[in-house]
Write a protein that holds these residues in place. Structure first.
Motif, PDB file in Angstrom:
ATOM      1  N   ARG A 173       0.833  -1.221   0.000  1.00  0.00           N
ATOM      2  CA  ARG A 173       0.000   0.000   0.000  1.00  0.00           C
ATOM      3  C   ARG A 173       0.862   1.263   0.000  1.00  0.00           C
ATOM      4  O   ARG A 173       0.602   2.207  -0.736  1.00  0.00           O
ATOM      5  CB  ARG A 173      -0.908   0.016   1.236  1.00  0.00           C
ATOM      6  N   GLU A 211       1.094   4.103  -2.940  1.00  0.00           N
ATOM      7  CA  GLU A 211       0.825   5.510  -2.665  1.00  0.00           C
ATOM      8  C   GLU A 211       2.011   6.392  -3.076  1.00  0.00           C
ATOM      9  O   GLU A 211       1.836   7.460  -3.660  1.00  0.00           O
ATOM     10  CB  GLU A 211       0.534   5.670  -1.161  1.00  0.00           C
ATOM     11  N   ASP A 269       1.989   6.645  -6.768  1.00  0.00           N
ATOM     12  CA  ASP A 269       0.920   7.574  -7.180  1.00  0.00           C
ATOM     13  C   ASP A 269       1.391   9.021  -7.079  1.00  0.00           C
ATOM     14  O   ASP A 269       1.157   9.831  -7.974  1.00  0.00           O
ATOM     15  CB  ASP A 269      -0.307   7.407  -6.260  1.00  0.00           C
TER      16      ASP A 269
END
Lengths: 181, 181, 181, 181
Positions: free
Chosen positions: C164, C168, C171
């Protein structure tokens, strides 16, 4: 070996602080006499210093450092650096006459919530005290991670490997404090 | 371009601080509206936080950060690191609900007595705010050395190369504050 | 969104390096095209540079950085800092004409044996590239601790929370690489 | 006092390096016997180590460190950190059997082009060697700024205040090297 005097400075003001528990464990491992320094100082402000002089508790801590055979700096990690009360103490102490830290044997320890145990706090602190020309020990590192699980109800550090590292660090500190040249 | 709001945080509490002069020069170079944040907080203490909650001035500064389009952190160098009032502010701010710094454009500046202009203070500060996930500018560096000679009687920064670096840094900050994606 | 080009620089020369596995996971999470930069350079030596010029592989890596939309620096921790091959690459790259890093979106990642996952390596690296004026992301941190247990036989990162954080971070990097102002 | 043996490690491979001049000045101030360690090693690579073992020059330097009474690490500043050849040497040395640095008295010095004289390089180096548990001196700092102007045609350091600081640092190092407990 004479009965050596150890001064502890705990970077957390919280009464139930794990860093204070660690400091007291270090004092037991060191042996000799122990005193905790008080760092509940006003926030550093040169105008205040100019108007009122160096606060009395700062002078008291400076005298305690001078009188001690060795000092331990025990800090939590706040925002990946050492604590603001510790920085505030260092900054005030740098204003007293003379340098109370000169050649003083000093060890750094930390306890923190995270998995790294205050590694970055210790590094930042190491650099922030470097100019005082202490005899600053380089190791072994005592960085208690996930500290809430590492002390029992009596405030004793439970992990064997932590206890061993602590004992070794305090041995080194006593050795520095006892040296004759 | 809209009229942008800049918040300045000065790490020195001294009224006549060169860092405050530098902060105000930066505000002029940035243009737009400017406000100085107040960091005269109590010394960080979790017991105090538990007993009385987060101090009102801390909440006010957090709100000011949220409201600003960009923030400048201007710090003296105390003991080869950034100042204790700045560390204290950072530590208190990390206790408010939410993260006021998230994606906030932030620039670091320093003024110091020595020849390095606060290079080590800036580095220590950079690491101590890294976790807040700001948009922390990497340069150009504005580090005013021998700062007592670098400001005139009106508090204006006199050196041409410093002024150019400052203008460029504030241009970068405005660019970050104006970006739309 | 256009097909973005990501360049990866892995600080370990070891073929089976966990940092290379992490780099490739990051490339998958980033999407777009991926290329690994080669840092098998001679040891930095100004006399060599004077005699023979900047080595061709250094110029190739500089060109690859210029051409990339974003770069990831993935480093092991050697002696509580980032790796020597990474430092060597940075030092050579600082000698090419122009600054290939200027405004380049860059993220730092690490994988390490210890419990801190390279926290200190990342901090040292962050400071060592600061002067190039990249757009250096501040987070979220991806620091894979005890890395030998965190990758499966196919070199895939298995832990959910690591995946995760990695997604992130990538991103954020894509967002920086896609910005238009 | 016995004739002490000093080992110098210069972080620059350049033959005419100002850091080498500084190292030799330090050797003169230290007195006793002096030897320069060779750090022209291959770039650190665990695959190479696995295939061919630790390179012979690395083992030779480790032996020289063990044999020395004290060591000086003299580094230029490359990209606001210490040099890649120095990092490469440290990384290789950490792979030999045993720890040649244990309790070894060590001082850090730097010479650099800029106005800060390598302040950030010294800080980064201090942290990168901390784990070896040397007796790492904390001061006084010897950081020669604008180094091209500070050495004469014979490679002698000309500034009085630099010479005094250097003499004091070498006195401290001799004191550590001579201690008997």
């Amino acid at each position: 070996m004479a009965d050596l005097a150890l001064l502890g400075i705990c970077g957390s003001l919280r009464r139930g602080s794990y860093n204070r528990m660690l400091m007291l464990e270090a004092a037991r491992a060191f042996g000799g006499r122990f005193e905790e320094g008080d760092i509940r100082f006003p926030l550093f402000d040169e105008d205040l210093e100019k108007a009122e002089g160096i606060p009395a508790p700062v002078e008291r801590l400076a005298a305690a450092i001078r009188a001690a055979d060795a000092v331990i700096l025990v800090t939590p990690e706040y925002n990946q650096s050492f604590s603001s009360p510790m920085k505030n103490a260092i900054d005030w102490l740098s204003r007293v006459k003379g340098n109370p830290w000169l050649r003083k044997p000093v060890a750094i320890l930390s306890a923190a919530d995270g998995r790294a145990g205050g590694a970055r706090a210790q590094y930042a602190l190491r650099l922030a005290v470097n100019k005082f020309r202490m005899r600053l020990l380089t190791g072994p590192e005592v960085m208690v991670a996930h500290c809430a699980r590492e002390f029992d109800a009596d405030g004793r550090l439970t992990g064997e490997s932590y206890r061993r590292a602590l004992a070794e660090l305090m041995d080194e500190l006593r050795r520095e404090a006892s040296r004759t040249d």
